[in-house]
Design a protein around this motif. Structure first.
Motif, PDB file in Angstrom:
ATOM      1  N   SER A  14      36.633  43.190  41.251  1.00  0.00           N
ATOM      2  CA  SER A  14      37.590  43.129  41.940  1.00  0.00           C
ATOM      3  C   SER A  14      38.569  44.560  41.480  1.00  0.00           C
ATOM      4  CB  SER A  14      38.389  42.090  42.185  1.00  0.00           C
ATOM      5  OG  SER A  14      37.720  41.381  43.124  1.00  0.00           O
ATOM      6  N   PRO A  15      39.091  45.305  42.250  1.00  0.00           N
ATOM      7  CA  PRO A  15      40.246  46.173  41.582  1.00  0.00           C
ATOM      8  C   PRO A  15      41.668  45.590  41.151  1.00  0.00           C
ATOM      9  CG  PRO A  15      40.064  46.503  44.089  1.00  0.00           C
ATOM     10  CD  PRO A  15      39.041  45.385  43.834  1.00  0.00           C
ATOM     11  N   LYS A  16      42.501  46.454  41.021  1.00  0.00           N
ATOM     12  CA  LYS A  16      43.941  45.945  40.759  1.00  0.00           C
ATOM     13  C   LYS A  16      44.439  45.412  41.821  1.00  0.00           C
ATOM     14  CE  LYS A  16      46.069  50.491  40.860  1.00  0.00           C
ATOM     15  NZ  LYS A  16      45.827  51.838  40.410  1.00  0.00           N
ATOM     16  N   ASP A  17      45.851  44.639  41.919  1.00  0.00           N
ATOM     17  CA  ASP A  17      46.415  44.112  43.024  1.00  0.00           C
ATOM     18  C   ASP A  17      46.626  45.295  44.071  1.00  0.00           C
ATOM     19  OD1 ASP A  17      46.280  41.716  42.767  1.00  0.00           O
ATOM     20  OD2 ASP A  17      48.370  41.434  41.901  1.00  0.00           O
ATOM     21  N   GLY A  18      46.484  44.956  45.414  1.00  0.00           N
ATOM     22  CA  GLY A  18      47.073  45.949  46.450  1.00  0.00           C
ATOM     23  C   GLY A  18      45.921  46.913  46.749  1.00  0.00           C
ATOM     24  N   VAL A  19      44.859  46.852  45.832  1.00  0.00           N
ATOM     25  CA  VAL A  19      43.757  47.845  46.131  1.00  0.00           C
ATOM     26  C   VAL A  19      42.711  47.233  46.838  1.00  0.00           C
ATOM     27  CG1 VAL A  19      42.239  49.712  45.139  1.00  0.00           C
ATOM     28  CG2 VAL A  19      44.734  49.416  44.465  1.00  0.00           C
ATOM     29  N   ALA A  20      41.784  47.725  47.589  1.00  0.00           N
ATOM     30  CA  ALA A  20      40.514  46.880  47.981  1.00  0.00           C
ATOM     31  C   ALA A  20      39.463  47.672  47.537  1.00  0.00           C
ATOM     32  CB  ALA A  20      40.505  46.834  49.756  1.00  0.00           C
ATOM     33  N   VAL A  21      39.400  48.938  47.318  1.00  0.00           N
ATOM     34  CA  VAL A  21      38.372  49.837  46.950  1.00  0.00           C
ATOM     35  C   VAL A  21      38.963  50.725  45.925  1.00  0.00           C
ATOM     36  CG1 VAL A  21      36.440  51.227  47.581  1.00  0.00           C
ATOM     37  CG2 VAL A  21      36.916  49.260  49.265  1.00  0.00           C
ATOM     38  N   CYS A  22      38.089  50.792  44.923  1.00  0.00           N
ATOM     39  CA  CYS A  22      38.321  51.990  44.010  1.00  0.00           C
ATOM     40  C   CYS A  22      37.071  52.457  43.250  1.00  0.00           C
ATOM     41  CB  CYS A  22      39.436  51.576  42.658  1.00  0.00           C
ATOM     42  SG  CYS A  22      39.845  52.718  41.634  1.00  0.00           S
ATOM     43  N   LEU A  23      36.913  53.816  43.430  1.00  0.00           N
ATOM     44  CA  LEU A  23      35.804  54.501  43.079  1.00  0.00           C
ATOM     45  C   LEU A  23      36.303  55.733  41.877  1.00  0.00           C
ATOM     46  CD1 LEU A  23      33.803  55.363  46.364  1.00  0.00           C
ATOM     47  CD2 LEU A  23      33.258  53.361  44.744  1.00  0.00           C
ATOM     48  N   HIS A  24      35.558  55.631  40.692  1.00  0.00           N
ATOM     49  CA  HIS A  24      36.007  56.404  39.698  1.00  0.00           C
ATOM     50  C   HIS A  24      35.018  57.340  39.244  1.00  0.00           C
ATOM     51  CE1 HIS A  24      39.404  57.353  36.936  1.00  0.00           C
ATOM     52  NE2 HIS A  24      38.440  56.992  35.710  1.00  0.00           N
ATOM     53  N   HIS A  25      34.991  58.555  39.543  1.00  0.00           N
ATOM     54  CA  HIS A  25      34.117  59.636  39.362  1.00  0.00           C
ATOM     55  C   HIS A  25      32.447  58.886  39.327  1.00  0.00           C
ATOM     56  CE1 HIS A  25      36.936  62.132  37.554  1.00  0.00           C
ATOM     57  NE2 HIS A  25      37.434  61.265  37.030  1.00  0.00           N
ATOM     58  N   GLU A  57      32.647  54.179  37.861  1.00  0.00           N
ATOM     59  CA  GLU A  57      32.965  52.838  38.110  1.00  0.00           C
ATOM     60  C   GLU A  57      33.261  52.464  39.315  1.00  0.00           C
ATOM     61  OE1 GLU A  57      35.339  51.219  34.240  1.00  0.00           O
ATOM     62  OE2 GLU A  57      36.004  52.981  35.123  1.00  0.00           O
ATOM     63  N   VAL A  58      32.857  51.465  39.949  1.00  0.00           N
ATOM     64  CA  VAL A  58      33.069  50.760  41.216  1.00  0.00           C
ATOM     65  C   VAL A  58      33.654  49.605  41.246  1.00  0.00           C
ATOM     66  CG1 VAL A  58      31.988  50.292  43.566  1.00  0.00           C
ATOM     67  CG2 VAL A  58      31.007  52.062  42.089  1.00  0.00           C
ATOM     68  N   PHE A  59      34.978  49.399  41.751  1.00  0.00           N
ATOM     69  CA  PHE A  59      35.704  48.156  42.104  1.00  0.00           C
ATOM     70  C   PHE A  59      35.683  47.970  43.632  1.00  0.00           C
ATOM     71  CE2 PHE A  59      37.216  50.223  38.225  1.00  0.00           C
ATOM     72  CZ  PHE A  59      37.030  49.241  37.372  1.00  0.00           C
ATOM     73  N   CYS A  60      35.582  46.684  43.945  1.00  0.00           N
ATOM     74  CA  CYS A  60      35.703  46.438  45.429  1.00  0.00           C
ATOM     75  C   CYS A  60      35.895  44.837  45.586  1.00  0.00           C
ATOM     76  CB  CYS A  60      34.606  46.714  46.230  1.00  0.00           C
ATOM     77  SG  CYS A  60      34.629  46.724  47.944  1.00  0.00           S
ATOM     78  N   LEU A  61      36.732  44.517  46.442  1.00  0.00           N
ATOM     79  CA  LEU A  61      36.916  43.073  46.742  1.00  0.00           C
ATOM     80  C   LEU A  61      35.619  42.632  47.530  1.00  0.00           C
ATOM     81  CD1 LEU A  61      40.645  43.105  48.308  1.00  0.00           C
ATOM     82  CD2 LEU A  61      39.797  42.184  45.971  1.00  0.00           C
ATOM     83  N   LEU A 103      32.540  61.130  42.549  1.00  0.00           N
ATOM     84  CA  LEU A 103      33.346  60.920  43.751  1.00  0.00           C
ATOM     85  C   LEU A 103      34.299  59.677  43.211  1.00  0.00           C
ATOM     86  CD1 LEU A 103      32.316  60.280  47.169  1.00  0.00           C
ATOM     87  CD2 LEU A 103      33.557  58.914  46.634  1.00  0.00           C
ATOM     88  N   SER A 104      35.674  60.235  43.609  1.00  0.00           N
ATOM     89  CA  SER A 104      36.871  59.297  43.258  1.00  0.00           C
ATOM     90  C   SER A 104      37.421  59.129  44.505  1.00  0.00           C
ATOM     91  CB  SER A 104      37.606  59.831  42.246  1.00  0.00           C
ATOM     92  OG  SER A 104      37.063  60.111  40.974  1.00  0.00           O
TER      93      SER A 104
END
Ligand SMILES: Nc1ncnc2c1ncn2[C@@H]1O[C@H](COP(=O)(O)OP(=O)(O)OP(=O)(O)O)[C@@H](O)[C@H]1O
Length: 565
Positions: free
Chosen positions: A333-344, A397-401, A360-361
């Motif tokens: 899961s990403p940080k609070d308030g964020v649903a999806v975060c892609l980092h490079h 890195e991929v973060f997603c709820l 892709l970010s």
């Protein structure tokens, strides 16, 4: 050769299920006991008949001869052999079936991992064949190879030791002849049968796939005038298959004859050897019958040797599937308030030469609605797959709820309406299922079904129209109750009115969960699916070409560029 055989079979010998392993060992012990009892029965009977005949020659020996002990022992061995054989069949077959069932489960688990499932979905007939015929072929390994090999070895050892008491040389010779003839028989038969066995396996697989294709594509083949040609192809396969079956039958018959010759030559050889050792007539009878009984235990190896190549093929094909499944790639899961975060993030499909997305970010806030657009094949679905954890990125890195994905093709199963819905929430009550159906616009269909939730749906949702199947998939997604919805062309193939109704219901369902602020990412080519988005992301050249925020001129231009209803 032996070390390669060992390498292939090793994973199937180290059974993880301790109970099955114990049962298989018990079965092998019972099989050996059956063989030993048979040898004891025949040997003792031969000795008894000869000894009583000789004892009867004079009155003194006739009176002194104890007939009760040997006859009681003969009865014990006869009954014991029957009981041991019955027990052996029960225990080994039960253990083998348990081992094969556990193997099927392990294979199915490995194949249901995202990458493997995608690769195998391209060849459904092959999956079916591997799960059934290949696993079934393994019963030869346990029932026709391991158990008879153990039994044959123990019988040869027992015969050797028994006869060594009469004459050590005779005991050693019998042991050596039995082991040698058993090994040569397995080697020769399997060598002779290997080409025909392998070709037969390939032909059966081809025939099955061909028949499945013929049945599922009958209409297309008929329309193209190809049905007779396809039937003729299958007929030719059938003829070739029959030729290989005949060849294998010939090899089996030949093996039977060779075995018969060995069994026929053994008694005179033992007679000569026993006579040369100078042992008495009862001892000769005992030696003769023990050797004959021991050679009988080699008979089941014929079938095992004949099927060895097929079993080895099965082991080689199934073996890699038994490897521990790849670790899950479900994104954290990403940080609070964020649903999806892609980092490079760089994403490349297995076996593909180039990356579909590179460096892709992206950040999507909770509750946002994003429309992913771009030409066909640019990577929209791949991005959704990555967010759903179905494929792992090569780097970044991929973060997603937790997410629920509505795939392009609605997958409905040959199961009841309830079963199809419960794939999303396996313990959902009927009331929840009906409320999801209503939310998806299927209330009138549901009311018209006499069996309600028990109504059976065919493979791929047969019995429902395309629009109804899509709505059912939507109901399933609503039931998942996930904070992120990944929609892949959710209304593709639906008429304008139905499509708008499905979209309206999607948004209503999303708004009903407003307190959870559902985030929606929609891969789309159509205006209707993107018009409610907060941002439109245009993908191209392996990355994001442009981001248009609702209300900006670019947003309207991006919408206009999409396909109208
Ligand atoms: N499992 C796979 N193995 C190898 N390549 C794949 C696989 N799945 C997709 N691709 C390739 O990746 C690229 C992107 O495919 P993707 O399905 O993500 O595109 P898309 O933008 O969703 O297309 P569409 O709009 O037609 O659905 C395509 O070139 C496709 O051929």
């Amino acid at each position: 050769m032996m070390s390669r055989l060992w390498q292939d079979f090793r994973p199937f010998l180290a059974l993880p299920d301790r109970q099955a392993r114990r049962r298989l060992l018990a079965g092998a012990a019972l099989a050996a006991l059956t063989g030993l009892m048979g040898m004891a029965l025949l040997g003792l009977s031969g000795w008894f008949i000869t000894a009583t005949a000789l004892a009867g020659l004079s009155t003194v020996t006739a009176l002194a001869f104890d007939v009760f002990m040997p006859s009681a022992a003969i009865r014990l061995f006869a009954l014991g052999r029957t009981a041991a054989r019955y027990g052996e069949r029960l225990v080994t077959h039960d253990a083998t079936l348990a081992v094969l069932a556990a193997l099927r489960e392990r294979l199915f688990r490995a194949w249901s991992a995202a990458g493997a499932a995608r690769a195998l979905a391209l060849r459904p007939a092959r999956i079916l064949f591997r799960l059934t015929a290949d696993v079934d072929a393994l019963d030869t390994l346990y029932l026709r190879l391991i158990v008879p090999l153990c039994t044959g070895f123990i019988a040869a050892l027992a015969a050797g030791i028994t006869l060594a008491f009469i004459s050590p040389l005779l005991g050693l010779a019998i042991f050596a002849v039995l082991i040698l003839s058993g090994s040569v028989m397995v080697w020769r038969i399997s060598r002779a049968a290997t080409p025909a066995t392998l070709r037969r396996a390939a032909l059966i697989e081809g025939l099955r796939s061909g028949v499945i294709d013929l049945a599922s594509g009958q209409t297309e083949l008929l329309m193209a005038g190809q049905l007779p040609a396809r039937c003729a192809d299958l007929g030719a396969l059938e003829t070739r298959l029959a030729a290989h079956e005949t060849r294998l039958n010939r090899i089996e018959t030949g093996a039977g004859i060779v075995f018969g010759v060995i069994a026929a030559l053994l008694p005179p050889a033992v007679l000569v050897a026993a006579a040369m050792s100078g042992i008495g007539a009862p001892g000769v009878a005992l030696a003769l019958l023990v050797a004959m009984a021991a050679s009988e235990t080699l008979a089941p190896l014929r079938r095992g040797a004949l099927d060895l190549a097929r079993t080895r093929l099965a082991v080689r094909r199934i073996g890699p599937g038994l490897a521990p499944p790849a670790p899950s790639v479900i994104p954290p899961s990403p940080k609070d308030g964020v649903a999806v975060c892609l980092h490079h993030v760089t994403l490349r499909h297995d076996g593909a030469a180039t990356a579909v997305l590179g460096d892709l970010s992206l950040e999507i806030r909770q509750g946002e609605h994003i429309a992913l657009t771009g030409p066909s094949g640019i990577g929209k679905t791949s991005l959704l797959q990555c967010l759903a954890g179905e494929i792992a990125p090569q780097s970044g890195e991929v973060f997603c709820l937790p997410s629920a994905r509505l795939t392009q093709r609605t997958e409905l199963f040959h199961d009841s309406m309830r079963g199809n819905l419960r794939l999303a929430a396996h313990d959902a009550e009927d009331a929840e299922l009906i409320s999801a159906l209503t939310a998806a616009g299927l209330e009138s269909l549901f009311d018209s079904l006499p069996d309600g939730l028990d109504t059976m749906l065919g493979d791929r949702g047969q019995g429902l129209s395309g629009g109804q199947a899509r709505r059912l998939a939507l109901a399933r997604m609503i039931l998942r109750n996930a904070p992120v919805w990944l929609l892949d062309e959710p209304t593709e193939g639906l008429d304008g009115q139905t499509a708008r109704d499905v979209l309206a219901r999607l948004h209503r369902a999303k708004d009903q969960k407003a307190k959870d602020r559902t985030t929606v990412v929609t891969a789309t080519h159509t205006r209707r699916e993107a018009e409610n988005a907060d941002r439109i992301l245009v993908l191209g050249q392996g990355g994001i070409l442009a981001i248009h925020i609702r209300g900006s001129p670019g947003f309207d231009a991006a919408l206009t560029a999409l396909r109208p209803d």
